[in-house]
Design a protein around this motif. Structure first.
Motif, PDB file in Angstrom:
ATOM      1  N   GLN A 159      -7.989   4.220  10.628  1.00 33.10           N
ATOM      2  CA  GLN A 159      -9.320   5.089  10.357  1.00 33.10           C
ATOM      3  C   GLN A 159      -9.460   5.343   9.220  1.00 33.10           C
ATOM      4  N   GLN A 160      -8.093   4.851   8.026  1.00 29.39           N
ATOM      5  CA  GLN A 160      -8.867   4.079   6.561  1.00 29.39           C
ATOM      6  C   GLN A 160      -9.528   3.169   5.677  1.00 29.39           C
ATOM      7  N   ASP A 161      -9.190   2.753   7.415  1.00 30.33           N
ATOM      8  CA  ASP A 161     -10.248   1.437   7.308  1.00 30.33           C
ATOM      9  C   ASP A 161      -9.320   0.167   6.490  1.00 30.33           C
ATOM     10  N   LYS A 162      -7.972   0.154   5.821  1.00 32.05           N
ATOM     11  CA  LYS A 162      -7.287  -0.009   4.844  1.00 32.05           C
ATOM     12  C   LYS A 162      -6.016  -0.037   4.686  1.00 32.05           C
ATOM     13  N   ARG A 163      -5.161  -1.713   4.366  1.00 35.51           N
ATOM     14  CA  ARG A 163      -3.428  -1.828   4.755  1.00 35.51           C
ATOM     15  C   ARG A 163      -2.635  -1.429   3.839  1.00 35.51           C
ATOM     16  N   LEU A 164      -2.398  -0.828   4.123  1.00 39.05           N
ATOM     17  CA  LEU A 164      -1.324   0.286   3.612  1.00 39.05           C
ATOM     18  C   LEU A 164       0.320  -0.737   3.053  1.00 39.05           C
ATOM     19  N   THR A 165       0.340  -0.486   1.304  1.00 43.32           N
ATOM     20  CA  THR A 165       1.157  -1.140   1.110  1.00 43.32           C
ATOM     21  C   THR A 165       2.414  -0.484   0.695  1.00 43.32           C
ATOM     22  N   ALA A 166       3.593  -1.238   0.244  1.00 45.68           N
ATOM     23  CA  ALA A 166       4.856  -0.237  -0.141  1.00 45.68           C
ATOM     24  C   ALA A 166       4.704   0.366  -1.175  1.00 45.68           C
ATOM     25  N   ALA A 167       4.050   0.149  -2.297  1.00 44.41           N
ATOM     26  CA  ALA A 167       3.462   0.990  -3.663  1.00 44.41           C
ATOM     27  C   ALA A 167       2.273   1.653  -2.999  1.00 44.41           C
ATOM     28  N   GLU A 168       1.843   1.943  -2.670  1.00 46.96           N
ATOM     29  CA  GLU A 168       1.328   2.920  -2.171  1.00 46.96           C
ATOM     30  C   GLU A 168       2.237   4.259  -0.974  1.00 46.96           C
ATOM     31  N   LEU A 169       2.864   3.293  -0.277  1.00 41.62           N
ATOM     32  CA  LEU A 169       3.777   4.266   0.426  1.00 41.62           C
ATOM     33  C   LEU A 169       4.638   4.903  -0.602  1.00 41.62           C
ATOM     34  N   VAL A 170       5.297   4.244  -1.260  1.00 47.60           N
ATOM     35  CA  VAL A 170       6.642   4.987  -1.903  1.00 47.60           C
ATOM     36  C   VAL A 170       6.431   5.003  -3.150  1.00 47.60           C
ATOM     37  N   GLY A 175      12.120   7.238  -5.071  1.00 45.11           N
ATOM     38  CA  GLY A 175      12.307   6.316  -3.724  1.00 45.11           C
ATOM     39  C   GLY A 175      12.344   5.184  -3.765  1.00 45.11           C
ATOM     40  N   TRP A 176      12.173   3.930  -3.992  1.00 38.20           N
ATOM     41  CA  TRP A 176      12.882   3.141  -4.295  1.00 38.20           C
ATOM     42  C   TRP A 176      14.294   2.839  -4.482  1.00 38.20           C
ATOM     43  N   LYS A 177      14.754   4.005  -5.332  1.00 39.32           N
ATOM     44  CA  LYS A 177      16.766   3.633  -6.247  1.00 39.32           C
ATOM     45  C   LYS A 177      16.490   3.859  -4.882  1.00 39.32           C
ATOM     46  N   ALA A 178      16.530   5.319  -3.935  1.00 38.76           N
ATOM     47  CA  ALA A 178      17.194   5.654  -2.677  1.00 38.76           C
ATOM     48  C   ALA A 178      16.819   4.853  -1.365  1.00 38.76           C
ATOM     49  N   ILE A 179      15.594   3.591  -1.306  1.00 41.16           N
ATOM     50  CA  ILE A 179      15.401   3.303   0.106  1.00 41.16           C
ATOM     51  C   ILE A 179      16.662   1.426  -0.330  1.00 41.16           C
ATOM     52  N   SER A 180      16.660   1.578  -2.238  1.00 37.41           N
ATOM     53  CA  SER A 180      17.673   0.424  -2.016  1.00 37.41           C
ATOM     54  C   SER A 180      18.871   0.515  -2.155  1.00 37.41           C
ATOM     55  N   ASP A 181      19.813   1.733  -2.350  1.00 40.41           N
ATOM     56  CA  ASP A 181      20.908   2.010  -2.340  1.00 40.41           C
ATOM     57  C   ASP A 181      21.248   2.001  -0.319  1.00 40.41           C
ATOM     58  N   ARG A 214      26.271 -10.734  -5.238  1.00 42.59           N
ATOM     59  CA  ARG A 214      24.708 -10.681  -5.878  1.00 42.59           C
ATOM     60  C   ARG A 214      23.574 -10.867  -5.951  1.00 42.59           C
ATOM     61  N   MET A 215      23.518 -11.806  -4.630  1.00 42.46           N
ATOM     62  CA  MET A 215      21.947 -12.217  -4.137  1.00 42.46           C
ATOM     63  C   MET A 215      21.275 -11.237  -3.468  1.00 42.46           C
ATOM     64  N   ILE A 216      22.206 -10.580  -2.780  1.00 49.04           N
ATOM     65  CA  ILE A 216      21.822  -8.925  -2.582  1.00 49.04           C
ATOM     66  C   ILE A 216      21.481  -8.220  -3.174  1.00 49.04           C
ATOM     67  N   ASP A 217      22.189  -7.832  -4.418  1.00 47.90           N
ATOM     68  CA  ASP A 217      21.988  -7.037  -5.556  1.00 47.90           C
ATOM     69  C   ASP A 217      20.685  -7.608  -6.120  1.00 47.90           C
ATOM     70  N   PRO A 222      15.518  -1.543  -7.108  1.00 49.73           N
ATOM     71  CA  PRO A 222      14.480  -0.483  -6.870  1.00 49.73           C
ATOM     72  C   PRO A 222      13.068  -0.442  -7.118  1.00 49.73           C
ATOM     73  N   THR A 223      12.544  -1.335  -6.600  1.00 57.43           N
ATOM     74  CA  THR A 223      10.342  -1.994  -6.927  1.00 57.43           C
ATOM     75  C   THR A 223      10.328  -2.777  -5.666  1.00 57.43           C
ATOM     76  N   ALA A 224       9.052  -2.021  -5.526  1.00 58.01           N
ATOM     77  CA  ALA A 224       8.281  -1.770  -4.616  1.00 58.01           C
ATOM     78  C   ALA A 224       7.726  -3.296  -4.126  1.00 58.01           C
ATOM     79  N   GLY A 225       8.010  -4.145  -5.445  1.00 55.69           N
ATOM     80  CA  GLY A 225       7.994  -5.793  -5.180  1.00 55.69           C
ATOM     81  C   GLY A 225       8.789  -6.397  -4.267  1.00 55.69           C
ATOM     82  N   ASN A 226      10.028  -5.627  -4.051  1.00 55.45           N
ATOM     83  CA  ASN A 226      10.812  -6.414  -2.796  1.00 55.45           C
ATOM     84  C   ASN A 226      12.016  -5.408  -1.856  1.00 55.45           C
TER      85      ASN A 226
END
Length: 283
Positions: A159-170, A175-181, A214-217, A222-226
């Motif tokens: 309906q918006q004719d666009k891709r939804l990215t993580a950075a736009e969504l949050v 927000g990324w801190k909460a998701i990362s935790d 170490r790898m998980i953390d 907490p960034t959109a890129g991850n």
């Protein structure tokens, strides 16, 4: 002929003709004005060049085999449902293929000991009037022990004719801190469970947990890129009840662990979702 070299008779004849033409031009009357009652000639409409048609991308499966490389790319029929989505998918596949061909061409006239290979499959995950999600999974082999994983997820809003990215969504860092935790807790728990199931010695278990942490953390900072690769999980009404975040090998674990996923429920996400997308979520 140069007038200076013309015979006198010809020169006189030319001058007389010129004088006669000037006299006739002077006697010519101006054209009578058009009758007020007669219709005027309609102006000729200026023609504008036809606008070029919008460029479209039609995705087709690709199978190509040579003694130097092998390419296999497949798409679901729904990939061509929306022109914008088809272009995004096509661009991703083209970039993956370009990297393969760059490695092939580096050999010059030689050939690799084993054909280099690109294997990429796009699959439909979600398809509703509000949300379409396509998963891309594959690998690119250019030598070495194993291929490079190719993992991508594409969420399209028709309906918006666009891709939804993580950075736009949050859009906010909190927000990324909460998701990362939340994601870290799930991944750490999975490692501890696996260590228990494998019946490791205390020393082996401690080493596994330490290396995994170490790898998980590192891979869930907490960034959109991850958290760029995700697909929605829908309830019976077609609302998003959760997001499934996808982590390719090496991001949160060794290659042997493969692709890992964590499902984050809407209750964790909703306080941090951008207002324009909150209506897509179940409450």
């Amino acid at each position: 002929m140069n007038p200076a070299l013309a015979p006198p008779s010809l020169l006189r004849r030319g001058l007389l003709c010129a004088a006669l033409l000037l006299a006739l031009a002077g006697c010519k009357r101006d054209p009578a004005p058009a009758d007020a009652g007669s219709p005027a000639e309609p102006p000729v409409a200026a023609t504008s060049p036809t606008a070029p048609e919008a460029e479209t991308t039609e995705l087709k499966d690709v199978i190509e085999t040579t003694d130097r490389y092998i390419v296999g790319i497949s798409y679901p029929p729904s990939a061509n449902q929306y022109t914008g989505l088809a272009k995004v998918l096509g661009d991703y596949a083209a970039a993956a293929r370009a990297e393969l061909m760059e490695a092939v061409e580096a050999f010059g006239n030689d050939r690799p000991t084993a054909p280099y290979e690109l294997s990429l499959a796009f699959e439909q995950v979600v398809n509703t009037p509000q949300i379409v999600a396509i998963a891309a999974d594959g690998s690119r082999y250019t030598g070495g022990a194993h291929g490079q994983p190719l993992i991508a997820r594409f969420v399209w809003l028709p309906q918006q004719d666009k891709r939804l990215t993580a950075a736009e969504l949050v859009p906010e860092a909190e927000g990324w801190k909460a998701i990362s935790d939340y994601v870290r807790e799930q991944l750490h728990t999975a490692v501890a469970t696996r260590a228990d199931e494998d019946e490791l010695t205390p020393a082996e278990r401690a080493e596994l947990v330490r290396n995994s942490a170490r790898m998980i953390d590192g891979g869930t900072e907490p960034t959109a890129g991850n958290f760029s690769e995700f697909v929605p999980v829908l309830d019976a009404a077609g609302r998003i009840s959760a997001l499934r975040f996808v982590f390719p090998p090496y991001q949160v674990g060794p290659y042997a662990d493969g692709t890992q996923t964590v499902v984050v429920p809407a209750s964790v996400l909703l306080p941090h979702i951008a207002p324009e997308y909150a209506g897509l979520f179940a409450r």
